[in-house]
Scaffold this motif. Structure first.
Motif: not given
Length: 168
Positions: A4-7, A61-70
């Motif tokens: 629940s605290r992932i950005t 070129n490339q785009v990635v997603s990164l799930d960042c903790g609190p």
């Protein structure tokens, strides 16, 4: 990481010196090793013609997603991206010229921010097919913080995708 605290952040990776595809892989490896962050979906690699300074090699070129903790903030992630660029040997003589790696923070959750160090969403995000096309590959339903759908932003650009090449 507590779910629940992932950005979710989206990062654009680019390279046109040496072995650009390997440079992108190395940058992904650095991102994958970050504490309290998890590398998410990654777009395919696209090859794109330079946008401003034309007399240089095409970019991977490339785009990635990164799930960042609190513990992560947008500012801290930007600092980390700059450190990764430095570790990989990026020389900042000119902003638009050839580079071993370029890591741009495109979005950090739904944050909006404008400061001398960091603007979110990235200020040229909607002008660049080489960012929007791979972003659409991994987040087709994305809505920008102002309510504009990614698909609407893409429809406003003039570009062509031919295989793994983007012409704009």
């Amino acid at each position: 990481m507590t779910q629940s605290r992932i950005t979710r952040a989206f990062i654009s990776l680019g390279s046109n010196i040496g072995d650009p595809e390997d440079n992108l892989r190395q940058a992904r490896d650095y991102l994958n090793d970050l504490h309290e962050a998890r590398l998410g979906p990654c777009s395919p690699v696209y090859f794109t013609e330079p946008q401003d300074l034309r007399d240089q090699p095409w970019f991977a070129n490339q785009v990635v997603s990164l799930d960042c903790g609190p513990t992560w903030t947008a500012q801290e992630l930007l600092r980390t991206l700059l450190q990764i660029e430095d570790r990989m040997g990026r020389v900042r003589e000119q902003d638009k010229g050839p580079r071993i790696v370029d890591l741009d923070l495109l979005l950090f959750g739904s944050q909006r921010r404008e400061s001398p160090e960091l603007t979110l969403p990235h200020p040229r995000l909607r002008e660049r097919a080489f960012v929007l096309v791979p972003l659409h590959d991994i987040a087709p339903e994305l809505v920008f913080p102002d309510g504009t759908r990614l698909s609407e932003a893409l429809a406003r650009l003039s570009f062509q995708v031919r295989g793994c090449r983007i012409h704009q």
